[in-house]
Structures are given as structure tokens and as C-alpha cells.
Scaffold this motif. Structure first.
Motif, PDB file in Angstrom:
ATOM      1  N   PHE A  44       4.452 -27.344  47.378  1.00 42.65           N
ATOM      2  CA  PHE A  44       4.974 -26.905  46.082  1.00 42.65           C
ATOM      3  C   PHE A  44       4.740 -27.984  45.023  1.00 42.65           C
ATOM      4  CE2 PHE A  44       8.033 -25.803  42.858  1.00 42.65           C
ATOM      5  CZ  PHE A  44       8.082 -24.422  42.893  1.00 42.65           C
ATOM      6  N   ALA A  45       4.981 -29.252  45.390  1.00 43.57           N
ATOM      7  CA  ALA A  45       4.806 -30.347  44.441  1.00 43.57           C
ATOM      8  C   ALA A  45       3.345 -30.503  44.038  1.00 43.57           C
ATOM      9  CB  ALA A  45       5.334 -31.643  45.039  1.00 43.57           C
ATOM     10  N   ALA A  46       2.427 -30.255  44.980  1.00 45.81           N
ATOM     11  CA  ALA A  46       1.004 -30.406  44.685  1.00 45.81           C
ATOM     12  C   ALA A  46       0.449 -29.234  43.891  1.00 45.81           C
ATOM     13  CB  ALA A  46       0.222 -30.556  45.988  1.00 45.81           C
ATOM     14  N   ALA A  47       1.145 -28.093  43.914  1.00 41.03           N
ATOM     15  CA  ALA A  47       0.619 -26.890  43.273  1.00 41.03           C
ATOM     16  C   ALA A  47       0.432 -27.073  41.773  1.00 41.03           C
ATOM     17  CB  ALA A  47       1.544 -25.703  43.555  1.00 41.03           C
ATOM     18  N   ALA A  48       1.425 -27.668  41.101  1.00 35.56           N
ATOM     19  CA  ALA A  48       1.363 -27.783  39.643  1.00 35.56           C
ATOM     20  C   ALA A  48       0.193 -28.633  39.176  1.00 35.56           C
ATOM     21  CB  ALA A  48       2.672 -28.366  39.113  1.00 35.56           C
ATOM     22  N   ALA A  49      -0.241 -29.590  40.015  1.00 32.80           N
ATOM     23  CA  ALA A  49      -1.337 -30.479  39.632  1.00 32.80           C
ATOM     24  C   ALA A  49      -2.691 -29.964  40.100  1.00 32.80           C
ATOM     25  CB  ALA A  49      -1.093 -31.867  40.200  1.00 32.80           C
ATOM     26  N   SER A  50      -2.712 -28.890  40.850  1.00 30.67           N
ATOM     27  CA  SER A  50      -3.969 -28.372  41.380  1.00 30.67           C
ATOM     28  C   SER A  50      -4.674 -27.500  40.344  1.00 30.67           C
ATOM     29  CB  SER A  50      -3.711 -27.560  42.648  1.00 30.67           C
ATOM     30  OG  SER A  50      -2.928 -26.418  42.350  1.00 30.67           O
ATOM     31  N   ALA A  51      -5.942 -27.245  40.576  1.00 33.63           N
ATOM     32  CA  ALA A  51      -6.716 -26.388  39.674  1.00 33.63           C
ATOM     33  C   ALA A  51      -6.201 -24.953  39.765  1.00 33.63           C
ATOM     34  CB  ALA A  51      -8.189 -26.449  40.049  1.00 33.63           C
ATOM     35  N   THR A  52      -6.306 -24.233  38.662  1.00 35.77           N
ATOM     36  CA  THR A  52      -5.831 -22.850  38.649  1.00 35.77           C
ATOM     37  C   THR A  52      -6.887 -21.913  39.229  1.00 35.77           C
ATOM     38  OG1 THR A  52      -6.638 -22.519  36.389  1.00 35.77           O
ATOM     39  CG2 THR A  52      -4.347 -23.225  36.657  1.00 35.77           C
ATOM     40  N   VAL A  53      -6.408 -20.843  39.823  1.00 34.47           N
ATOM     41  CA  VAL A  53      -7.271 -19.782  40.328  1.00 34.47           C
ATOM     42  C   VAL A  53      -6.809 -18.471  39.710  1.00 34.47           C
ATOM     43  CG1 VAL A  53      -7.746 -20.977  42.485  1.00 34.47           C
ATOM     44  CG2 VAL A  53      -5.818 -19.411  42.356  1.00 34.47           C
ATOM     45  N   ASP A  54      -7.705 -17.523  39.608  1.00 33.69           N
ATOM     46  CA  ASP A  54      -7.331 -16.224  39.057  1.00 33.69           C
ATOM     47  C   ASP A  54      -6.385 -15.506  40.008  1.00 33.69           C
ATOM     48  OD1 ASP A  54      -8.778 -16.392  36.692  1.00 33.69           O
ATOM     49  OD2 ASP A  54     -10.613 -15.640  37.632  1.00 33.69           O
ATOM     50  N   LEU A  55      -5.346 -14.923  39.452  1.00 32.01           N
ATOM     51  CA  LEU A  55      -4.385 -14.187  40.267  1.00 32.01           C
ATOM     52  C   LEU A  55      -5.076 -13.081  41.053  1.00 32.01           C
ATOM     53  CD1 LEU A  55      -1.398 -13.613  41.020  1.00 32.01           C
ATOM     54  CD2 LEU A  55      -1.304 -12.092  39.026  1.00 32.01           C
ATOM     55  N   VAL A  70      -1.906 -20.454  39.493  1.00 33.56           N
ATOM     56  CA  VAL A  70      -2.749 -19.339  39.065  1.00 33.56           C
ATOM     57  C   VAL A  70      -2.786 -19.213  37.544  1.00 33.56           C
ATOM     58  CG1 VAL A  70      -2.171 -18.097  41.193  1.00 33.56           C
ATOM     59  CG2 VAL A  70      -0.902 -17.601  39.100  1.00 33.56           C
ATOM     60  N   ARG A  71      -3.765 -18.462  37.092  1.00 29.38           N
ATOM     61  CA  ARG A  71      -3.866 -18.041  35.694  1.00 29.38           C
ATOM     62  C   ARG A  71      -4.042 -16.528  35.698  1.00 29.38           C
ATOM     63  NH1 ARG A  71      -8.542 -20.782  36.864  1.00 29.38           N
ATOM     64  NH2 ARG A  71     -10.407 -19.464  37.067  1.00 29.38           N
ATOM     65  N   VAL A  72      -3.508 -15.903  34.677  1.00 29.36           N
ATOM     66  CA  VAL A  72      -3.609 -14.458  34.587  1.00 29.36           C
ATOM     67  C   VAL A  72      -3.638 -14.054  33.109  1.00 29.36           C
ATOM     68  CG1 VAL A  72      -1.081 -14.235  34.796  1.00 29.36           C
ATOM     69  CG2 VAL A  72      -2.537 -12.268  35.265  1.00 29.36           C
ATOM     70  N   ARG A  73      -4.497 -13.117  32.795  1.00 27.24           N
ATOM     71  CA  ARG A  73      -4.631 -12.606  31.429  1.00 27.24           C
ATOM     72  C   ARG A  73      -3.982 -11.226  31.345  1.00 27.24           C
ATOM     73  NH1 ARG A  73      -8.100 -13.844  27.338  1.00 27.24           N
ATOM     74  NH2 ARG A  73      -9.274 -15.201  28.763  1.00 27.24           N
ATOM     75  N   GLY A  74      -3.285 -10.980  30.256  1.00 29.93           N
ATOM     76  CA  GLY A  74      -2.652  -9.691  30.083  1.00 29.93           C
ATOM     77  C   GLY A  74      -1.700  -9.696  28.903  1.00 29.93           C
ATOM     78  N   ARG A  75      -0.726  -8.788  28.955  1.00 33.00           N
ATOM     79  CA  ARG A  75       0.235  -8.644  27.861  1.00 33.00           C
ATOM     80  C   ARG A  75       1.651  -8.542  28.421  1.00 33.00           C
ATOM     81  NH1 ARG A  75      -2.085  -6.388  23.042  1.00 33.00           N
ATOM     82  NH2 ARG A  75      -4.340  -6.019  23.277  1.00 33.00           N
ATOM     83  N   TYR A  76       2.586  -9.100  27.688  1.00 31.32           N
ATOM     84  CA  TYR A  76       3.991  -8.895  28.031  1.00 31.32           C
ATOM     85  C   TYR A  76       4.382  -7.459  27.712  1.00 31.32           C
ATOM     86  CZ  TYR A  76       4.968 -13.871  28.772  1.00 31.32           C
ATOM     87  OH  TYR A  76       4.994 -15.141  29.264  1.00 31.32           O
ATOM     88  N   VAL A  77       5.244  -6.899  28.555  1.00 33.22           N
ATOM     89  CA  VAL A  77       5.775  -5.560  28.322  1.00 33.22           C
ATOM     90  C   VAL A  77       6.953  -5.695  27.367  1.00 33.22           C
ATOM     91  CG1 VAL A  77       6.784  -3.506  29.369  1.00 33.22           C
ATOM     92  CG2 VAL A  77       5.029  -4.816  30.607  1.00 33.22           C
ATOM     93  N   ALA A  78       6.822  -5.133  26.186  1.00 30.63           N
ATOM     94  CA  ALA A  78       7.849  -5.282  25.150  1.00 30.63           C
ATOM     95  C   ALA A  78       9.171  -4.656  25.585  1.00 30.63           C
ATOM     96  CB  ALA A  78       7.367  -4.642  23.854  1.00 30.63           C
ATOM     97  N   PRO A 103      -0.746  -7.577  33.849  1.00 31.44           N
ATOM     98  CA  PRO A 103      -2.055  -8.219  33.909  1.00 31.44           C
ATOM     99  C   PRO A 103      -3.175  -7.251  33.539  1.00 31.44           C
ATOM    100  CG  PRO A 103      -0.778  -8.693  35.887  1.00 31.44           C
ATOM    101  CD  PRO A 103      -0.066  -7.603  35.157  1.00 31.44           C
ATOM    102  N   ALA A 104      -4.231  -7.795  32.958  1.00 30.93           N
ATOM    103  CA  ALA A 104      -5.398  -6.988  32.666  1.00 30.93           C
ATOM    104  C   ALA A 104      -6.020  -6.510  33.982  1.00 30.93           C
ATOM    105  CB  ALA A 104      -6.408  -7.809  31.873  1.00 30.93           C
ATOM    106  N   GLY A 105      -6.471  -5.297  34.003  1.00 31.82           N
ATOM    107  CA  GLY A 105      -7.061  -4.757  35.224  1.00 31.82           C
ATOM    108  C   GLY A 105      -6.137  -3.834  35.978  1.00 31.82           C
ATOM    109  N   VAL A 137      -2.982 -15.595  27.927  1.00 33.15           N
ATOM    110  CA  VAL A 137      -3.287 -16.134  29.261  1.00 33.15           C
ATOM    111  C   VAL A 137      -2.116 -17.001  29.709  1.00 33.15           C
ATOM    112  CG1 VAL A 137      -4.817 -17.582  30.631  1.00 33.15           C
ATOM    113  CG2 VAL A 137      -5.769 -16.081  28.876  1.00 33.15           C
ATOM    114  N   LEU A 138      -1.596 -16.725  30.893  1.00 36.09           N
ATOM    115  CA  LEU A 138      -0.483 -17.490  31.456  1.00 36.09           C
ATOM    116  C   LEU A 138      -0.967 -18.302  32.642  1.00 36.09           C
ATOM    117  CD1 LEU A 138       2.320 -14.746  31.528  1.00 36.09           C
ATOM    118  CD2 LEU A 138       1.734 -16.324  29.670  1.00 36.09           C
ATOM    119  N   THR A 139      -0.375 -19.465  32.824  1.00 40.07           N
ATOM    120  CA  THR A 139      -0.638 -20.278  34.018  1.00 40.07           C
ATOM    121  C   THR A 139       0.692 -20.724  34.611  1.00 40.07           C
ATOM    122  OG1 THR A 139      -0.804 -22.320  32.709  1.00 40.07           O
ATOM    123  CG2 THR A 139      -2.855 -21.133  33.153  1.00 40.07           C
TER     124      THR A 139
END
Length: 245
Positions: A44-55, A70-78, A103-105, A137-139
Motif C-alpha cells: 500500500f505504501a509503495a502504491a502511491a509512488a508507483s507509476a499509474t496504469v489505466d484502470l 491507477v488513472r481513469v478518464r471520465g465524468r463525475y455523476v452530478a 469512466p469513459a468506455g 482524469v483522476l489518479t
């Protein structure tokens, strides 16, 4: 008066063997759990410093001890969000702000933990920062939902008509039904820290610490030692020698 060893019965030997097997196995199990928790916390501690991957690229059978960044592109649900109540930080009571993200897709709705804010009983919390409009885009860390309070009184979400809805735990099935049956990801996104967010994002897994498991292991080892001592004391008895006149 002297002490003499009295041969134990077969039942006494059997009882001792069963007790030692139980205590030692429980101690070994607790030590194993401590090692598992150490590995989990390190991951868990190493996760924040690791490279992001697409969800979308994550495997469906993600290991429980894996916390991908992870990183993910999309929109918040209002107008769809939740407040996880009775969450403590450094002795202060507060809430977690849980947003709903699409998320997009079209992979299903994703719950996003925006962070913690103080909310003591009788206190009027400050308004939450507004969510961004449009595509973003969220990470963050993709982690299992946290536990919560006692699940009594049925589904509280269905009884509320205004948003955000207040809850003591995150039941993904109840949230799925609350969102009209839309698919919901099995994990949450714990957003990366952002000083401008106005929310506390200091993430730690909600698990028993390794030190506590080791403490329990020490107790079981102590019970095993106590069983041996009691066994010896019961069978090393005192006897009175008869004196010749």
C-alpha cells in the motif's frame, strides 16, 4: 518431605498434546497474519509512488493484497454522492466524501473517495469543494471499500431522498441498487493527495497492525508454556517420608 515424579495417565498426556497443538498452531497462525499485514502495508505504501496504469487495463482477478496506482478518464455523476460517517483521524471524528464517477468506455460506476473532513456531533461542516465539470482524469490508489459501523436498521440509503446520502458503511450492492442498478466497480479510488482539495487524503488500510498480531502470538506461546508448567507441577508431587523409631 520430598518430591517424586508420578507417571501421568494416557489421558493427561493426550490433554497436554492437544493443548500444545492448539496453542502453538494459533501462535503460528498469528505470526503468519503479521507477515501478511506487513506485506500488505508495504504494498500500500509503495502504491502511491508507483507509476499509474489505466484502470481498464487491470485484470479482473486482482489479488486482494494488490493496490495498483491507477488513472481513469471520465465524468463525475452530478448530484450523486455519499458521506461515510463516523470516520476518525488522529482522535477527531469526521466523514469521508464519496463521489460517483463514470469512466469513459462505460465500464460501470466508480466510487471515488475524495478525502476526509471533520464533522463532530453538533458541528456544521463547511461545504465540500465543488466537483469539476466535464471530462477529467483522476489518479489514485484502487483499494477495497473500507469497513464501517454496525449494519443494523436495514438499508439506510433507500430511506433518504436528498443527496449526499449519509451512511455508516459502504455496501456496494446497496449502492448499486441506489444508483438504479448500474454496475459498480468492486473497489474504490482513493484520490492522490492534493493540498487544494480542502480534504485530508492520508490513506492507510483499515487492518489490524502486525504488532497486534504478534502480541496475540505471544499470548498463545505463553499459554503453551503455562500448560507445560501446570502439567509438571501436577505430576511432581510432594510426599511425606515415614521416620523409623
Amino acid at each position: 518431605m520430598t518430591r517424586r515424579w508420578h507417571s501421568p495417565s494416557w489421558f493427561a498426556w493426550l490433554l497436554l498434546a492437544a493443548g500444545l497443538a492448539l496453542f502453538l498452531n494459533l501462535a503460528r497462525w498469528q505470526l503468519g497474519r503479521a507477515a501478511e499485514k506487513e506485506q500488505l502495508l508495504a504494498s500500500f505504501a509503495a502504491a502511491a509512488a508507483s507509476a499509474t496504469v489505466d484502470l481498464a487495463d487491470l485484470p479482473a482477478d486482482l489479488a486482494a493484497e494488490t493496490y495498483p496506482h491507477v488513472r481513469v478518464r471520465g465524468r463525475y455523476v452530478a448530484e450523486r454522492s455519499y458521506l461515510l460517517d463516523e470516520q476518525t483521524r488522529e482522535g477527531r471524528v469526521g466523514r469521508m466524501a464519496i463521489a460517483v464517477f463514470e469512466p469513459a468506455g462505460g465500464s460501470g460506476r466508480l466510487l471515488v473517495n475524495r478525502g476526509w473532513f471533520e464533522a463532530r456531533p453538533g458541528m456544521t461542516p463547511a461545504p465540500l469543494p465543488p466537483l469539476p465539470d466535464g471530462e477529467t482524469v483522476l489518479t489514485g490508489i484502487y483499494a477495497p471499500p473500507p469497513g464501517g459501523g454496525l449494519r443494523v436498521g436495514g438499508n439506510a440509503l433507500a430511506q433518504q431522498t436528498t443527496w449526499p446520502k449519509l451512511t455508516l458503511f459502504l455496501d456496494l450492492d446497496a449502492i448499486r441498487a441506489d444508483l438504479g442498478g448500474a454496475a459498480v466497480h468492486p473497489r474504490l479510488l482513493l484520490l492522490d493527495p492534493d493540498a487544494a482539495s480542502g480534504l485530508v487524503r492520508a490513506w492507510t488500510p483499515a487492518v489490524m497492525p502486525p504488532a497486534k498480531h504478534r502480541g496475540y502470538a505471544f499470548q498463545w506461546f505463553s499459554f503453551a508454556l503455562a500448560a507445560i508448567v501446570i502439567f509438571v507441577v501436577l505430576h511432581w508431587r510432594k510426599e511425606n517420608k515415614e521416620q523409623n523409631p
